[in-house]
Design an enzyme around this catalytic site. Structure first.
Site, PDB file in Angstrom:
ATOM      1  CD  GLU A  86      49.708  46.175  46.731  1.00 29.15           C
ATOM      2  OE1 GLU A  86      49.737  46.013  45.505  1.00 29.15           O
ATOM      3  OE2 GLU A  86      50.540  45.656  47.504  1.00 29.15           O
ATOM      4  NE  ARG A 128      47.082  42.990  32.412  1.00 28.15           N
ATOM      5  CZ  ARG A 128      48.283  43.404  32.818  1.00 28.15           C
ATOM      6  NH1 ARG A 128      49.119  43.982  31.973  1.00 28.15           N
ATOM      7  NH2 ARG A 128      48.648  43.240  34.070  1.00 28.15           N
TER       8      ARG A 128
HETATM    9  C1  UD1 Z   1      50.905  41.788  44.176  1.00 26.93           C
HETATM   10  C2  UD1 Z   1      51.300  42.547  45.445  1.00 26.93           C
HETATM   11  C3  UD1 Z   1      52.212  43.714  45.059  1.00 26.93           C
HETATM   12  C4  UD1 Z   1      53.417  43.215  44.306  1.00 26.93           C
HETATM   13  C5  UD1 Z   1      52.990  42.404  43.097  1.00 26.93           C
HETATM   14  C6  UD1 Z   1      54.171  41.758  42.474  1.00 26.93           C
HETATM   15  C7  UD1 Z   1      49.375  42.309  46.897  1.00 26.93           C
HETATM   16  C8  UD1 Z   1      48.201  42.986  47.498  1.00 26.93           C
HETATM   17  N1  UD1 Z   1      50.114  43.053  46.085  1.00 26.93           N
HETATM   18  O1  UD1 Z   1      50.123  42.690  43.411  1.00 26.93           O
HETATM   19  O2  UD1 Z   1      52.632  44.395  46.227  1.00 26.93           O
HETATM   20  O3  UD1 Z   1      54.240  44.297  43.915  1.00 26.93           O
HETATM   21  O4  UD1 Z   1      52.077  41.347  43.473  1.00 26.93           O
HETATM   22  O5  UD1 Z   1      53.797  41.137  41.277  1.00 26.93           O
HETATM   23  O6  UD1 Z   1      49.638  41.170  47.183  1.00 26.93           O
HETATM   24  N2  UD1 Z   1      45.924  35.660  43.388  1.00 26.93           N
HETATM   25  C9  UD1 Z   1      45.113  34.680  43.926  1.00 26.93           C
HETATM   26  N3  UD1 Z   1      43.932  35.038  44.484  1.00 26.93           N
HETATM   27  C10 UD1 Z   1      43.516  36.324  44.526  1.00 26.93           C
HETATM   28  C11 UD1 Z   1      44.342  37.316  43.992  1.00 26.93           C
HETATM   29  C12 UD1 Z   1      45.531  36.968  43.426  1.00 26.93           C
HETATM   30  O7  UD1 Z   1      45.468  33.501  43.901  1.00 26.93           O
HETATM   31  O8  UD1 Z   1      42.427  36.563  45.061  1.00 26.93           O
HETATM   32  C13 UD1 Z   1      47.203  35.268  42.812  1.00 26.93           C
HETATM   33  C14 UD1 Z   1      47.327  35.635  41.353  1.00 26.93           C
HETATM   34  O9  UD1 Z   1      46.892  34.559  40.544  1.00 26.93           O
HETATM   35  C15 UD1 Z   1      48.816  35.872  41.209  1.00 26.93           C
HETATM   36  C16 UD1 Z   1      49.228  36.387  42.588  1.00 26.93           C
HETATM   37  O10 UD1 Z   1      48.212  35.989  43.465  1.00 26.93           O
HETATM   38  O11 UD1 Z   1      49.504  34.663  40.972  1.00 26.93           O
HETATM   39  C17 UD1 Z   1      49.418  37.895  42.623  1.00 26.93           C
HETATM   40  O12 UD1 Z   1      48.181  38.501  42.317  1.00 26.93           O
HETATM   41  P1  UD1 Z   1      48.099  39.822  41.464  1.00 26.93           P
HETATM   42  O13 UD1 Z   1      46.685  40.166  41.253  1.00 26.93           O
HETATM   43  O14 UD1 Z   1      48.972  39.715  40.275  1.00 26.93           O
HETATM   44  O15 UD1 Z   1      48.721  40.867  42.504  1.00 26.93           O
HETATM   45  P2  UD1 Z   1      49.232  42.287  42.141  1.00 26.93           P
HETATM   46  O16 UD1 Z   1      48.108  43.216  42.093  1.00 26.93           O
HETATM   47  O17 UD1 Z   1      50.111  42.214  40.952  1.00 26.93           O
END
Ligand code: UD1
Ligand code: MG
Length: 469
Positions: free
Chosen positions: A161, A21
């Site tokens: 989630e 985004r």
């Molecule tokens: C996550 C949490 C959610 C929380 C929220 C807060 C999980 C499953 N859920 O959701 O409970 O309320 O954050 O913002 O953890 N990332 C990686 N590799 C991946 C996926 C993500 O490095 O495969 C990193 C992203 O770059 C980011 C962070 O992890 O910095 C969080 O990932 P994001 O996809 O934003 O998680 P949410 O769905 O927001």
């Protein structure tokens, strides 16, 4: 900052996500808040925890992110671990496990959540205590999109989630911030049990909560009220909103110290600003790097000031640009600078120096009371006390290959539109006539003139237009 517990702390920063985004070629964690990449904010905070090690999980844009993380002088010794493909937050942390010792407390942070404060994380680590799972949580009026904290009485049972939550669970306002502190040994055991049987087909880090509950390990929530500390960045709008909120907070800190900001809503700090008493700053000023302002300093509207020390009583008039970069700039007591002045690296101005509009000073010292009031350039120059440097005059400091110095001794008067071809010295008390190009050093007290002699032809008739045929 001293830690209450004794176990070592290891930090894991998740920074592999795409940030779709943002719609940018720049990876999300390299977008800047207050002039600093988001992930650098996180590392700066981690450094305050006196962490034993830090692992950053990279993926999208890793080629751009890793050089920053591994740069010499980085606040923490960072290890980068790649996650490819990105299969969820649990999968991300799994990649870091081989780099983590068993005896520590792991603090898991996100590279896109820049404003968490170290004391908040210390409190979270204390809650973990080395044997509990501690979650950083917050109540949101609108919790949409976040993982919900499901409790049974005071006890945390699970994080669910948004996409997996029941209608009843979606009513829960307490959400998981994305930040936890967890004993490494247990974390490793729990992550080995993850699956991706959920609405998003991802390996959820948040599933560790249910394993902790199943293993009889206490799950504690450290709930805070300051939303800025857990705000994540997903879009340019969120980035701008967090920037403004952060700047307003910085502005308030300064005002609490007595700094008078004309409008805290029009103030930007992208570095460190130290102010003595009775400093006044007008609207739309930007401060970068390290800036210090002495007592009673006044900064006019629309100035950009970086890496500079300004002594007491100096006035910087509107639209002045100062950037000391690595060499720094210093402005002496009671100096008057601008409007529309430009001070570049190595400009060292003594007390009561006056620099007027459209004057550029680079790598030059100006002694007390020296003045360059209009449209001039001083580069690689040493300027004595009380020198008056005329409008439109320049030091020709560059011969096309090398730079040379110009020395203008005390009490010299340089007329308008002079070119001082360096290396050259203008002796003390000397005068240079307007329009002169000076290529040879001059004696003290001498008048030097180097220009075409004036010729006047009496009663000269201007050419007239020929009558049309
Ligand atoms: C996550 C949490 C959610 C929380 C929220 C807060 C999980 C499953 N859920 O959701 O409970 O309320 O954050 O913002 O953890 N990332 C990686 N590799 C991946 C996926 C993500 O490095 O495969 C990193 C992203 O770059 C980011 C962070 O992890 O910095 C969080 O990932 P994001 O996809 O934003 O998680 P949410 O769905 O927001
Ligand atoms: Mg997110």
């Amino acid at each position: 900052m001293t830690r209450v517990d004794s176990k070592p702390v290891d930090v894991v920063v998740m920074a592999a996500g795409k940030g779709t985004r943002m719609k940018s070629r720049v990876p999300k964690v390299l977008q800047r808040l207050a002039g600093v990449p988001l992930v650098q904010h996180v590392l700066n905070t981690a450094a305050q925890l006196q962490a034993r090690s830090a692992v950053v999980i990279t993926g999208h844009g890793a080629d751009q992110v890793e050089p920053l993380l591994l740069a010499p002088g980085q606040v923490l010794a960072v290890q980068c671990v790649r996650q490819e493909p990105q299969l969820g937050t649990g999968h991300a942390v799994q990649q870091a496990l081989p780099a983590l010792a068993d005896d520590g407390i792991v603090v898991i942070l996100s590279g896109d959540v820049p404003l968490t404060q170290a004391d908040t994380l210390q409190a979270l680590i204390a809650q973990c205590g080395g044997d509990k799972l501690a979650l950083l949580t917050i109540d949101f009026a609108d919790p949409t999109g976040y993982g919900r904290i499901v409790r049974d009485g005071p006890k945390v049972q699970a994080i669910v989630e948004q996409k997996d939550a029941s209608e009843a669970q979606r009513q829960i306002n307490e959400v998981y911030s994305g930040i936890m502190a967890v004993p490494a040994r247990q974390l490793k055991a729990w992550l080995a049990r993850l699956d991706n049987k959920n609405a998003q087909g991802e390996y959820y880090l948040t599933d560790v909560v249910k394993f902790a509950v199943a293993d009889g390990v206490s799950v504690v929530a450290h709930k805070i009220t300051d939303a800025l500390q857990v705000a994540g960045i997903n879009s340019p709008v969120q980035l701008a909103e967090l920037e403004r909120a952060h700047q307003l907070r910085e502005a308030h800190h300064l005002m609490e110290q007595g700094v008078r900001l004309k409008d805290p809503g029009r103030f930007d700090l992208r570095g460190q600003l130290d102010c003595a008493q009775d400093v006044e700053i007008d609207v739309n000023c930007v401060f970068e790097g390290r800036v210090s302002l002495g007592e009673g300093v006044k900064i006019g509207a629309n100035c950009v000031i970086a890496n500079c020390r300004i002594e007491a009583g100096a006035v910087i008039h509107p639209f002045t640009h100062i950037d000391g970069e690595k060499l720094g700039v210093s402005v002496g007591e009671g100096a008057l600078i601008g409007p529309f002045a430009r001070l570049r690296p190595g400009a060292q101005l003594g007390a009561e120096v006056h620099i007027g509009n459209f004057v550029e000073v680079k790598n030059s010292t100006m002694a007390q009371g020296a003045k360059a009031n209009h449209l001039a350039y001083l580069g690689d120059a040493t300027v004595g006390e009380r020198v008056n440097y005329g409008a439109g005059s320049i030091t020709a400091n560059y011969d096309g290959a090398n730079k040379h110095r110009t020395v203008i001794e005390a009490d010299v008067h340089i007329g308008s539109n002079c070119v001082l071809v360096a290396p050259v010295t203008i002796g003390a008390g000397g005068t240079v006539g307007g329009g002169s190009t000076i290529t040879k050093s001059t004696e003290p007290g001498a008048l030097s003139v180097a220009r075409g002699k004036q010729v006047s032809i009496a009663n000269w008739a201007r050419p007239a237009k020929k009558p049309k045929a």
